[in-house]
Design a protein around this motif. Structure first.
Motif, PDB file in Angstrom:
ATOM      1  N   ARG A  71      44.830  49.209  35.145  1.00 45.60           N
ATOM      2  CA  ARG A  71      44.547  50.269  36.113  1.00 45.60           C
ATOM      3  C   ARG A  71      43.045  50.494  36.287  1.00 45.60           C
ATOM      4  O   ARG A  71      42.602  50.833  37.390  1.00 45.60           O
ATOM      5  N   GLY A  72      42.287  50.312  35.226  1.00 45.83           N
ATOM      6  CA  GLY A  72      40.843  50.515  35.333  1.00 45.83           C
ATOM      7  C   GLY A  72      40.202  49.589  36.363  1.00 45.83           C
ATOM      8  O   GLY A  72      39.507  50.048  37.286  1.00 45.83           O
ATOM      9  N   PRO A  73      40.415  48.262  36.261  1.00 41.30           N
ATOM     10  CA  PRO A  73      39.860  47.361  37.276  1.00 41.30           C
ATOM     11  C   PRO A  73      40.371  47.656  38.688  1.00 41.30           C
ATOM     12  O   PRO A  73      39.616  47.549  39.654  1.00 41.30           O
ATOM     13  N   LEU A  74      41.674  48.040  38.799  1.00 40.64           N
ATOM     14  CA  LEU A  74      42.211  48.335  40.131  1.00 40.64           C
ATOM     15  C   LEU A  74      41.534  49.567  40.736  1.00 40.64           C
ATOM     16  O   LEU A  74      41.204  49.577  41.932  1.00 40.64           O
ATOM     17  N   VAL A  75      41.329  50.589  39.915  1.00 44.05           N
ATOM     18  CA  VAL A  75      40.643  51.796  40.404  1.00 44.05           C
ATOM     19  C   VAL A  75      39.204  51.458  40.804  1.00 44.05           C
ATOM     20  O   VAL A  75      38.696  51.939  41.829  1.00 44.05           O
ATOM     21  N   ALA A  76      38.554  50.620  40.008  1.00 44.67           N
ATOM     22  CA  ALA A  76      37.182  50.217  40.330  1.00 44.67           C
ATOM     23  C   ALA A  76      37.128  49.458  41.657  1.00 44.67           C
ATOM     24  O   ALA A  76      36.194  49.644  42.460  1.00 44.67           O
ATOM     25  N   MET A  77      38.123  48.619  41.912  1.00 41.48           N
ATOM     26  CA  MET A  77      38.161  47.886  43.172  1.00 41.48           C
ATOM     27  C   MET A  77      38.368  48.835  44.351  1.00 41.48           C
ATOM     28  O   MET A  77      37.746  48.670  45.416  1.00 41.48           O
ATOM     29  N   GLU A  78      39.234  49.843  44.163  1.00 44.20           N
ATOM     30  CA  GLU A  78      39.440  50.825  45.228  1.00 44.20           C
ATOM     31  C   GLU A  78      38.156  51.608  45.487  1.00 44.20           C
ATOM     32  O   GLU A  78      37.790  51.886  46.635  1.00 44.20           O
ATOM     33  N   ALA A  79      37.455  52.006  44.409  1.00 44.96           N
ATOM     34  CA  ALA A  79      36.191  52.720  44.575  1.00 44.96           C
ATOM     35  C   ALA A  79      35.154  51.845  45.279  1.00 44.96           C
ATOM     36  O   ALA A  79      34.366  52.329  46.109  1.00 44.96           O
ATOM     37  N   GLY A  80      35.172  50.547  44.978  1.00 42.84           N
ATOM     38  CA  GLY A  80      34.247  49.620  45.634  1.00 42.84           C
ATOM     39  C   GLY A  80      34.491  49.551  47.132  1.00 42.84           C
ATOM     40  O   GLY A  80      33.536  49.442  47.922  1.00 42.84           O
TER      41      GLY A  80
END
Length: 757
Positions: free
Chosen positions: A499-508
């Motif tokens: 979930r951390g990488p996915l959230v970071a991608m959404e924030a990007g």
């Protein structure tokens, strides 16, 4: 007396010489490209024996027009989606070949003592094989259905695309005169940006335009529209700083995705042939025989470099990609020539005044030699394979077989790869569209408003409103749109650390959206206004209008995907999913080939059950295309009709035998039937059969004819009895072979002359 413009005189010379050499080379069964080059040499300024082109500038203009239409025709045959279909084997082989040949060409030029720019262009010249020559050789040798031919065509697609990139990169290097790494990177990024932008915009707009006006489009209007679009793209691309050839190629590849692709290609064929001939003749005009004789040694060396280098590099690349030794060797031996793109690269060097004058005629001479040797190299491949296979150690043979089998296994695509691919597609396509709209509005629309309507503040405000209105749907898809694919959901639910990488991608995505809006507003207002406006738009406005923006973007996306896939949907008659049977993994060395049933085939009218193709030849019929109808996995009762297109699965040997049945070799055409005429003959003292009956005169066999009637004393005798006697004064109506009747009259004259003597 009216004065004929010099342009027309020059064109008459060009086409006249091309026409004569075409006939000669067709008779000799040699590639027409060599004939055109010879024609150019004869009418060029370096061969004064024959009439010569008066205006050298004319040569340059005709050559440029020829390149435009040649590349437009290649684009029509290209289609960007072919890149997806060529597969990893063609991509790996093509990139290995081009990379090694670029280095080999540069090192050869350096060894010969040439300048760095000459050596660099030489690498580009010898890196690209000739699509025209290979296709012609395969047609003449009947190899288009062989398994390796599919790999060759895939490599040619990769080469076409890389050749376009080479034109751009060599142009950049020629202008900068130095190997500036950052400039090359910027040029590649700029080229990639414009390629994606033009492709997305072209696929969305052009097929829609053609479909809306489909009732008004005739062959004439379609041809005019296609050429107009080609030239408009040429103007657009050259204004962006790229070559005219690139613009023609891009428009051709865009039109290749439309429903009109085949018709446009058919209509453009005469235009492409005409201006292609003009281009190759102009290539020959620039040859200087004195320079060619002076550099005979380098010509021989480079011919060997091309033949040996390409055969070894392509063979190695194909082996590396997992192809069996036989197919790899056949592929390598098929691509040992240079052609049309080599001439274009050589012409580029001359036009930019960065290469020596000797490089161009050397390239043409090497092309002529390697074109001539191509059919012999292709024929040599199979015997060479048998010799190598006999002498190859068993351990090496087993290693190659195991490596080929292991590389062709299916590799599962994991969830992260699917998600990253989805994110990349969303980010790249929408970012390119947004940046394209921003550049259009700020560089063209804003200055137009300032010149004609408003002062700076109002023009900038209206430009900002227009640009934001246009980019908002794409901005929503880039930053706000939810990505809920199966792979995304699986990653989100299965493991918490995903979930951390996915959230970071959404924030990007959100940050990228803010940057792009800021990029627009910063070009029109101050940085502070840009930052505040971007945050408000992304965080406040877009979420509020999500429903409306979703509907708008869905309509845009639907239109684009329909345009992109309309051609395939039309070809399969809406049965796309049923065609998957022909795309499954094939066992051993069996592969798919396509045949068209000849009207002379003995299979016509017979059912598949009666023909027993599987039992007799070992092949399987996967599909029959009959007009707009497609029959998938046909049953035994299906009959074969003329011009059916068969999709067949089998090995090279099986398909070779099968081809003899459905598409037998062309036999010599039957002689033309005799011309039958109706002739009136007068029976007088010169008539050779006077006093004889029709039967005894044997006139039927003498003339292959028939006595239709006889006029005698004012009476007409229709279909007279064979016993009827020819009497003096009769008028005989005879139907028969024109030549035989003429010989009969000559025989009568001969009889009279004999009696007189």
């Amino acid at each position: 007396m009216a004065h004929v413009p010099q342009l027309i005189i020059d064109l008459a010379l060009i086409l006249g010489a091309a026409g004569v050499t075409t006939l000669v080379f067709k008779k000799l069964k040699q590639p027409l490209v060599l004939g055109y080059i010879l024609a150019g040499l004869l009418v060029g300024p370096n061969f004064p024996i024959f009439p010569t082109i008066a205006d050298p500038e004319t040569i340059r203009i005709w050559a440029e027009i020829g390149v435009i239409f040649l590349l437009f025709g290649l684009g029509l045959e290209f289609s960007f989606k072919k890149l997806v279909k060529v597969g990893g084997s063609a991509s790996i082989t093509g990139l290995v070949e081009i990379g090694v040949m670029l280095v080999l060409g540069y090192l050869t030029g350096y060894w010969l003592g040439w300048s760095g720019m000459d050596s660099l262009f030489l690498g580009g010249i010898i890196a690209i094989s000739s699509t025209t020559i290979i296709i012609r050789a395969f047609d003449e040798l009947g190899l288009k259905t062989q398994q390796f031919a599919g790999l060759v065509f895939g490599i040619l697609v990769i080469e076409d695309l890389v050749a376009i990139l080479l034109l751009v990169l060599l142009s950049t290097l020629a202008v900068s005169q130095q190997f500036a790494g950052m400039e090359l990177v910027v040029s590649i990024l700029k080229l990639s940006f414009f390629l994606i932008l033009w492709f997305l915009g072209g696929i969305y707009l052009i097929p829609s335009f053609l479909r809306i006006n489909s009732r008004l489009i005739t062959n004439e209007t379609l041809l005019v529209i296609s050429i107009a679009l080609c030239l408009l793209m040429v103007i657009l691309v050259t204004n962006a700083g790229f070559s005219a050839a690139l613009g023609a190629f891009i428009m051709g590849s865009i039109l290749a995705e439309t429903l009109y692709a085949e018709k446009i290609e058919h209509l453009m064929q005469p235009v492409k042939d005409l201006f292609g001939a003009v281009f190759f003749v102009s290539v020959g005009m620039l040859i200087d025989l004195k320079i060619l004789l002076e550099y005979a040694g380098p010509v021989a060396i480079l011919s060997l470099v091309v033949i040996l280098g390409k055969s070894l590099n392509v063979t190695f690349g194909a082996l590396l990609s997992g192809q069996p030794l036989k197919q790899s060797l056949q592929t390598g031996m098929s691509m040992t020539q240079i052609g049309e793109f080599s001439f274009i690269i050589a012409t580029l060097g001359l036009s930019l005044n960065v290469t020596s004058k000797f490089l161009y005629p050397i390239a043409v001479a090497v092309s002529a030699i390697t074109t001539f040797t191509t059919p012999y190299m292709i024929r040599l491949a199979e015997p060479l394979y048998h010799q190598i296979d006999k002498r190859l150690p068993l351990r090496w043979r087993n290693f190659l077989n195991n490596y080929s089998t292991s590389t062709q296994t299916i590799v599962a695509v994991n969830d992260w790869k699917q998600v990253l691919r989805t994110f990349a597609g969303i980010l790249v396509t929408n970012t390119v569209v947004i940046v394209g709209i921003v550049l259009l509005c700020t560089n063209i629309v804003a200055p137009f408003f300032k010149r004609n309507f408003f002062d700076n503040l109002w023009s900038e405000a209206l430009t900002a409103i227009l640009a934001l209105a246009l980019i908002t749907p794409f901005l929503w898809a880039l930053s706000i749109r939810k990505i809920r694919t199966h792979s995304y959901n699986t990653l989100w639910k299965n493991r918490r650390f995903n979930r951390g990488p996915l959230v970071a991608m959404e924030a990007g995505r959100l940050i990228l959206g803010v940057v792009l809006v800021g990029f627009l507003l910063d070009r029109l207002f101050s940085p502070v206004v840009a930052l505040l406006g971007a945050i408000v738009l992304i965080v406040v406005i877009l979420p509020v209008f999500t429903q409306k923006l979703q509907e708008t973007y869905a309509r845009i996306e639907k239109r684009f995907l329909y345009n992109l896939n309309a051609r395939e949907l039309a070809q399969t008659n809406g049965k796309v999913n049923n065609g998957s049977a022909t795309k499954s993994l094939l066992p051993w060395d069996a592969h798919i080939a396509h045949f068209e049933v000849s009207p002379e085939s003995e299979c016509i009218g017979k059912s598949l059950q009666k023909l027993s193709f599987r039992e007799r030849y070992g092949v399987n019929i996967a599909q029959i295309e009959r007009g707009k109808k497609s029959i998938y996995v046909p049953r035994g009762h299906e009959q074969i009709f003329p011009f059916d297109k068969l999709t067949v699965v089998g090995t090279d040997e099986q398909l070779k035998k099968f081809k003899q049945v459905v598409d037998p070799p062309q036999i010599e055409p039957a002689p033309l039937p005799p011309e039958v005429i109706l002739k009136q003959l007068v029976v007088d003292h010169t008539f050779p059969f006077l006093g004889m009956s029709i039967r005894n005169s044997d006139i039927r066999n003498r003339t292959h004819g028939l006595i239709i009637g006889i006029e005698r004393n004012g009476n007409r005798i229709l279909n007279p009895d064979p016993a009827t006697i020819f009497e003096k004064g009769d008028i005989v109506w005879l139907s028969g072979d024109k030549q035989l009747i003429k010989s009969l009259e000559e025989y009568a004259e001969h009889v009279v002359e004999t009696k007189q003597h």
